[in-house]
Scaffold this active site. Structure first.
Site, short mmCIF file in Angstrom:
data_model
loop_
_atom_site.label_atom_id
_atom_site.label_comp_id
_atom_site.label_asym_id
_atom_site.label_seq_id
_atom_site.Cartn_x
_atom_site.Cartn_y
_atom_site.Cartn_z
N LYS A 43 0.73 -1.11 -0.07
CA LYS A 43 0.05 0.09 -0.13
C LYS A 43 0.97 1.16 -0.06
CE LYS A 43 -4.13 -2.40 2.35
NZ LYS A 43 -4.81 -2.77 3.37
N GLN A 88 -4.81 -1.36 9.51
CA GLN A 88 -4.69 -2.66 9.08
C GLN A 88 -5.36 -3.86 9.84
OE1 GLN A 88 -3.85 -3.47 5.71
NE2 GLN A 88 -4.24 -5.56 6.14
N ASP A 146 -10.70 3.43 4.00
CA ASP A 146 -11.17 2.22 4.05
C ASP A 146 -12.79 1.99 3.84
OD1 ASP A 146 -9.70 -0.03 4.11
OD2 ASP A 146 -9.07 0.22 6.19
N1 GUN Z 1 -7.34 -6.49 6.01
C1 GUN Z 1 -7.92 -7.24 5.01
N2 GUN Z 1 -8.36 -6.43 4.09
C2 GUN Z 1 -8.39 -5.14 4.62
C3 GUN Z 1 -8.70 -3.93 4.01
O1 GUN Z 1 -9.23 -3.49 2.73
N3 GUN Z 1 -8.48 -2.74 4.95
C4 GUN Z 1 -7.75 -3.03 5.99
N4 GUN Z 1 -7.69 -1.88 6.83
N5 GUN Z 1 -7.50 -4.15 6.52
C5 GUN Z 1 -7.70 -4.96 5.80
#
Ligand code: GUN
Length: 281
Positions: free
Chosen positions: A53, A97, A120
């Site tokens: 990311k 995350q 998100d």
């Molecule tokens: N863990 C798995 N997918 C995601 C996501 O799209 N965002 C976040 N913050 N954590 C994740």
């Protein structure tokens, strides 16, 4: 028949070029979109995801801040850090995350993110806005799936969409986006009886269960479009999806591969959400 393969890498690359161009325009006006990524603990898969990311942010010309925090971080300390980032004008998007270590209440943590920085789209205010058809941020994975359907000009209006998996991150927001686009929706979950009876009806089948290769050719309607959100690591180290790609591609009209399908699109939509958060200022 062999299905059209929907190439997530190629589509992501195309969209990232547009994002980089819009980012450069914004930077020209003195605003550099900034994303803060918080990783609590040492989960190996999460470490890879957050690294990707942050790298994607930098490639798009955005500012990124990766904070690796210790597994035993207290909830109060995490909430305090999020509060600081909520007030930081150089940060337009905040991502914590998931999954978090068990002693931290994910719901409380997500609700502490300012909704206008919740790239998100997981905050209840954003989930609610999506539900009434007025989203501020679309959750990245379902948003990426919608872009993949758009990329093949799939006529979503009136189509029957079946989503296998009812998570807050993928299944539920995916249903809302497809509903808004005019599809008729079924959401299946781990208690669903006779799953095949449902999946066989799908013109659009979206699978997000975390169970490797669980959808086989017999479960798919001939000509369906199949979107595979799963990423599973097999014992031999190879990655596979929740769909048995080799058999299903002989039945479907279009299918996303794993890897190289939904994964790169998720990160791309995170960049887009961060850019749009900065553009809104
Ligand atoms: N863990 C798995 N997918 C995601 C996501 O799209 N965002 C976040 N913050 N954590 C994740």
């Amino acid at each position: 028949m062999s299905a059209q393969i929907i190439d997530g890498n190629a589509l992501a690359k195309k969209i990232r070029l547009e994002i980089a161009s819009r980012t450069s325009t914004l930077v020209g006006k003195g605003i550099k979109p900034g994303l803060a990524v918080l990783l609590v603990g040492e989960d190996p898969a999460s470490q890879v995801y957050v690294r990707n990311k942050v790298k994607a942010c930098e490639e798009a010309g955005m500012h990124s801040l990766l904070e690796r925090l210790p597994t035993d971080l207290s909830e109060a300390a995490l909430l305090k850090r999020i509060h600081e980032l909520n007030l930081d004008p150089s940060i337009h998007g905040i991502l914590v995350q998931l999954p978090l270590p068990k002693h931290l209440n994910s719901h409380l943590v997500i609700e502490s993110i300012a909704p206008e920085k919740d790239v998100d789209g997981f905050h209840v205010a954003n989930a609610g806005a999506l539900m009434i058809g007025a989203p501020l941020f679309r959750p990245c994975t379902p948003y990426g799936c919608m872009k993949m359907l758009e990329s093949i000009d799939y006529p979503i209006k009136g189509a029957r969409a079946v989503i296998v998996g009812a998570s807050n991150i993928v299944g539920k927001p995916m249903a809302m986006l497809l509903l808004q686009a005019g599809a008729t929706i079924t959401i299946c979950n781990s208690k669903t009886k006779d799953l095949t009876a449902h999946t066989k009806e799908a013109d659009i089948l979206v699978v997000a269960t975390g169970r490797p290769k669980m959808i086989t050719a017999e479960m798919v309607k001939p000509g369906a479009v199949v979107i595979d959100v799963g990423i599973n690591r097999l014992d031999d180290g190879k990655l596979c999806g929740d769909v048995d790609f080799e058999s299903v591609k002989t039945v479907a009209s279009a299918i996303t591969p794993v890897p190289g399908g939904v994964g790169p699109m998720t990160i791309t939509m995170l960049l887009l959400n961060t850019l749009e958060a900065a553009e809104r200022l």
